[in-house]
Design a protein around this motif. Structure first.
Motif: not given
Length: 255
Positions: A19-24, A209-216, A239-245
């Motif tokens: 998720a960090i790499a995707w955000f970067d 509110g924003a979500g998280t870019l962590s495993e939690r 904008r979510a990593l999965t299941p859709a951009p």
């Protein structure tokens, strides 16, 4: 149009590296006008977590403002918690709880963490009278004609996600901010995104509110908010990593 990437609860120490790499990659490709980080950069406020988190913030290459979350205060060293709680943030001191003026919008910080509270769970939100007064002074000093958004860690009013904030004096703060003309309050803490419009004394304020870019994660995969601000209004898209951009987030209205 001004674009903000609103991110929260990255929790270095339990960060989701994909998720960090995707955000970067998105930040470097799309070049938002700023990144608003609403707290919990780390998991346990350890030196290595701060070092990795602060290096990440510095490498984004766009203006950044950062709020302090409850996980960013020392948990195990009570001396540091009470007397030097922000010491490990010093290398990016200019980013911490600093107003950010952009085209059409001013981001104003408000601290909702506390070194100590008269309740067992210190992770919950707290708005002191002094902090609210300081925030309102910054709101009044904002450039005329611009929208004003507040950035803080804890939701002021419960968004009814799986995790609660229980912010002490949150409703009082929201009323004062609404009367001062604030249009949105950006937060984190609960690890799920939301966009709720509250009508307070004839003024509408959106709690975002924003979500998280962590495993939690909770109910939403790793995500962040993209906020687009135009002269006639502003919109929020998750904008979510999965299941859709991209995942669209409807605005809820609460009277």
């Amino acid at each position: 149009m001004t674009r903000l990437f609103h991110v929260s609860d990255v929790h270095f120490g339990r960060e989701d590296r994909a998720a960090i790499a995707w955000f970067d990659d998105l930040v470097h490709k799309e070049q938002p006008d700023a990144v608003i980080m609403t707290g919990d950069l780390t998991l346990q406020a350890r030196r290595a977590e701060f070092a990795n988190g602060l290096a990440w913030l510095q490498g984004l290459g766009v203006p950044v403002t950062v709020e302090v979350g409850n996980h960013d205060l020392p948990y195990f060293n009570l001396f540091e918690r009470f007397f030097r709680p922000y010491r490990r943030f010093l290398s990016v001191e200019k980013m911490i709880e600093t107003p950010l003026e952009l085209t059409g919008v001013t981001i104003v910080p408000m601290v909702t963490t506390a070194r100590f509270q008269w309740r067992l769970n210190w992770s919950k939100g707290y708005v002191s009278q002094g902090e609210l007064a300081k925030t309102l002074a910054l709101v009044r000093a904002a450039r005329p004609g611009t929208r004003v958004f507040i950035a803080c860690h804890h939701p002021l009013i419960e968004p009814h996600t799986r995790t609660s904030a229980q912010t002490h004096r949150g409703a009082e703060a929201l009323q004062a901010l609404a009367e001062a003309g604030v249009e949105a309050v950006l937060t984190g803490h609960v690890h799920d995104p939301f966009d709720i419009a509250h009508n307070v004394g004839g003024h509408q304020v959106r709690l975002i509110g924003a979500g998280t870019l962590s495993e939690r994660t909770r109910d939403t995969p790793p995500s962040f908010n993209e906020i687009r601000i135009a002269p006639d209004g502003f919109s929020v898209k998750v904008r979510a990593l999965t299941p859709a951009p991209d995942v669209r987030l409807p605005v809820e209205h609460v009277d």
